[in-house]
Design a protein around this motif. Structure first.
Motif, PDB file in Angstrom:
ATOM      1  N   UNK A 196       0.784  -1.178   0.120  1.00  0.00           N
ATOM      2  CA  UNK A 196      -0.002   0.077  -0.063  1.00  0.00           C
ATOM      3  C   UNK A 196       0.852   1.301  -0.065  1.00  0.00           C
ATOM      4  N   UNK A 197       2.000   0.993   0.003  1.00  0.00           N
ATOM      5  CA  UNK A 197       3.053   2.247  -0.002  1.00  0.00           C
ATOM      6  C   UNK A 197       2.790   3.378   1.017  1.00  0.00           C
ATOM      7  N   UNK A 323     -17.915  -0.857  -3.139  1.00  0.00           N
ATOM      8  CA  UNK A 323     -16.967  -1.222  -2.213  1.00  0.00           C
ATOM      9  C   UNK A 323     -15.569  -1.764  -3.059  1.00  0.00           C
ATOM     10  N   UNK A 324     -15.533  -1.671  -4.274  1.00  0.00           N
ATOM     11  CA  UNK A 324     -14.182  -1.808  -5.153  1.00  0.00           C
ATOM     12  C   UNK A 324     -13.951  -3.290  -4.899  1.00  0.00           C
ATOM     13  N   UNK A 325     -12.740  -3.593  -5.261  1.00  0.00           N
ATOM     14  CA  UNK A 325     -12.391  -4.854  -5.231  1.00  0.00           C
ATOM     15  C   UNK A 325     -12.120  -5.349  -4.081  1.00  0.00           C
ATOM     16  N   UNK A 391      -8.418   1.768  -4.823  1.00  0.00           N
ATOM     17  CA  UNK A 391      -8.780   1.309  -3.662  1.00  0.00           C
ATOM     18  C   UNK A 391      -7.803   1.221  -2.549  1.00  0.00           C
ATOM     19  N   UNK A 392      -6.471   1.262  -2.915  1.00  0.00           N
ATOM     20  CA  UNK A 392      -5.512   1.262  -2.360  1.00  0.00           C
ATOM     21  C   UNK A 392      -5.152   2.782  -1.375  1.00  0.00           C
ATOM     22  N   UNK A 397      -6.610   5.593   3.372  1.00  0.00           N
ATOM     23  CA  UNK A 397      -7.506   6.591   4.002  1.00  0.00           C
ATOM     24  C   UNK A 397      -8.255   6.187   5.188  1.00  0.00           C
ATOM     25  N   UNK A 398      -8.637   5.076   5.157  1.00  0.00           N
ATOM     26  CA  UNK A 398      -9.397   4.103   6.471  1.00  0.00           C
ATOM     27  C   UNK A 398      -8.460   4.198   7.589  1.00  0.00           C
ATOM     28  N   UNK A 399      -7.251   3.500   7.162  1.00  0.00           N
ATOM     29  CA  UNK A 399      -6.225   3.154   8.102  1.00  0.00           C
ATOM     30  C   UNK A 399      -5.794   4.552   8.918  1.00  0.00           C
TER      31      UNK A 399
END
Length: 523
Positions: A196-197, A323-325, A391-392, A397-399
């Motif tokens: 996720x860099x 929800x994306x992938x 999605x990454x 952003x959620x993290x």
């Protein structure tokens, strides 16, 4: 006003009872079909009452409009059938139609043509009403039997039990509060860095500054929430024979039932005077637990109500969240509901501090789990924005939001608890690999590339013990897995003298063979 209806006597064999049965059937059917994911009958009652009221209302209004009970009842049943079947039919024809509004247009045409035929009436009306009464009654009765069977099994599981023989706790003079916080699909430092860099080390250091020990190389023991949490709260690796699992194909019924039943950790803590607060999610297997003294749940977060909503015509105007992938069929469909549930969970977690008496709090928080509804600062992430970006980015952003909100909650727990608390901050699993989202139950984990396995099993794991007790003195390492977390806590605080188990990660070949566990070596 009812005198406006036709004055001829009503043949009670064809009285319009069918609209009420048609309104009740979808609720009872969906509940019975998903009974293995239910904890109690509680999620059933409100949707059932609302749908029955809708059936009564539709029958009255349409009967008055047509000045005929029988034709009004038939029209009510037609419209109710169209209303409740929309989502089911959409699931069948989505690939062919592509757009929900096309099915909506077809449904409108059916309603208009059917309404015209019923308005014109004929001798067939009474016979059709009688047939519908019998057919709908049989369908409802069949599902009532299924629901009753579930209720009898659930009611039989409520007896008080003693802790397992190998879990003997001695309470200290001032037992500390214990907070077990599960952040669903929160990846570990390595996954976030490589896939996720994103550098999550600043958050790890913030935890350490607050007295946490962090297992930066922690991996989950199992690939699914139910398997992982059952193992953690039972403090043992899963024995399929003990669960009553037979030969493949396997399903989740056994593990869902076990997760809702008596579990070693809460049972042992309750035996020495702890109160158990269960802060569940919308997902029914963790919505509550049989031993919980208090269950706190966002009032709009019923998984069952959300599933029912998605099958109705209302889903045309509020389609499932993008929800994306990462969508695997376990994502709440309403974005506002998901946001409210997450904020509710953190607020109630903080409020549980300092309530008096030793308390064990279990909190299952669906973050950074999709749907992606938060920006890093906690503001609303619009659905079109979430859909339009990688999605990454959404996951990170959620993290970032989770990090900030978790630190805020931890500070509240450290301030509010009567004594220095025990806090376990842990993930049950990592995010799904993109390939799994395409194949889901058929995904072959034994053939998965290492980066997929790292992504799925590398998890957040950190622990805070009171009064300067070092978890390392009791076996906590950089690679401690969830199965040992409470063994370490019980040994350190309650003189349990429990041996630690191997920190093994098990792969399940696929859903059909989920209990055919294969150890996976990792550093």
């Amino acid at each position: 006003m009812l005198t406006a209806l036709r004055s001829r006597s009503l043949d009670w064999s064809s009285a319009p009872l069918h609209p009420l049965l048609v309104a009740a059937y979808p609720v009872l059917f969906l509940f019975a079909e998903n009974a293995e994911q239910q904890v109690t009958l509680a999620p059933l009652w409100l949707p059932l009452m609302v749908c029955l009221a809708g059936g009564v209302g539709a029958t009255l209004v349409l009967s008055l409009a047509l000045r005929d009970w029988q034709r009004g009842g038939l029209l009510a049943s037609l419209l109710l059938t169209l209303f409740f079947s929309f989502g089911h039919v959409w699931n069948l024809v989505e690939g062919a139609l592509g757009q929900r509004w096309l099915l909506g247009a077809i449904w409108l045409a059916v309603a208009l043509v059917g309404g015209l035929v019923i308005w014109r009436g004929g001798r067939w009306v009474a016979a059709t009403g009688r047939f519908l009464n019998v057919a709908a009654l049989l369908l409802v009765a069949f599902n009532l039997v299924r629901v009753a069977n579930y209720a009898s099994v659930a009611a039989a599981a409520g007896e008080t039990v003693a802790p397992p023989d190998d879990v003997q706790l001695t309470a200290p003079d001032q037992p500390p509060d214990i907070y077990y916080i599960i952040l669903d699909r929160y990846a570990n430092v390595e996954t976030l860095r490589d896939q996720y860099d994103f550098d999550n080390e600043p958050f790890m250091r913030e935890l350490e500054e607050r007295g946490f020990a962090v297992a930066r190389n922690a991996w989950a023991n199992y690939f699914k929430t139910a398997l992982s949490l059952y193992s953690s709260l039972s403090m043992k690796h899963i024995d399929p024979e003990e669960l009553g699992v037979t030969d493949p194909p396997h399903d989740f019924k056994s593990i869902f039932a076990a997760l809702r039943d008596h579990l070693a950790v809460p049972v042992a803590l309750k035996s020495i005077g702890y109160d158990y607060i269960h802060l569940g999610s919308w997902w029914e297997p963790t919505a509550t637990n049989i031993d919980a003294d208090i269950s706190l749940r966002f009032e709009e977060s019923s998984e069952f109500s959300g599933a029912l909503f998605s099958t109705t015509l209302l889903s045309l105007f509020s389609p499932p969240a993008e929800t994306g992938g990462d969508d695997d069929g376990e994502t709440i469909t309403r974005r506002d509901q998901a946001r409210g549930m997450t904020l509710f969970a953190f607020d109630r977690l903080e409020e549980s501090a300092g309530r008096g008496g030793p308390t064990f709090v279990f909190a299952h928080i669906l973050l950074p789990h999709p749907p992606y509804i938060f920006n890093a600062d906690g503001s609303v992430l619009a659905a079109d924005v979430a859909k339009g970006r990688n999605d990454r980015v959404n996951y990170v952003e959620h993290v970032r939001f989770a990090n900030a909100r978790v630190l805020e909650a931890i500070d509240a727990l450290l301030r509010g608890s009567g004594s220095d608390p025990i806090i376990i901050l842990q993930a049950d699993e990592g995010p799904w690999p993109r390939a799994f989202s395409r194949q889901q139950g058929k995904y072959q984990w034994l053939d998965a590339p290492p980066e997929d396995i790292q992504r799925k099993f590398g998890i957040l794991n950190a622990i805070h013990l009171p009064d300067g007790i070092d978890p390392a003195d009791f076996g906590f390492t950089d690679g401690t897995s969830p199965v040992n977390e409470f063994r370490i806590v019980f040994n350190a605080i309650f003189d349990a003298d429990m041996p630690l188990l191997p920190d093994v990660t098990y792969l399940s070949p696929d859903y059909a063979r989920m209990y055919d566990f294969v150890p996976y070596p990792h550093d």
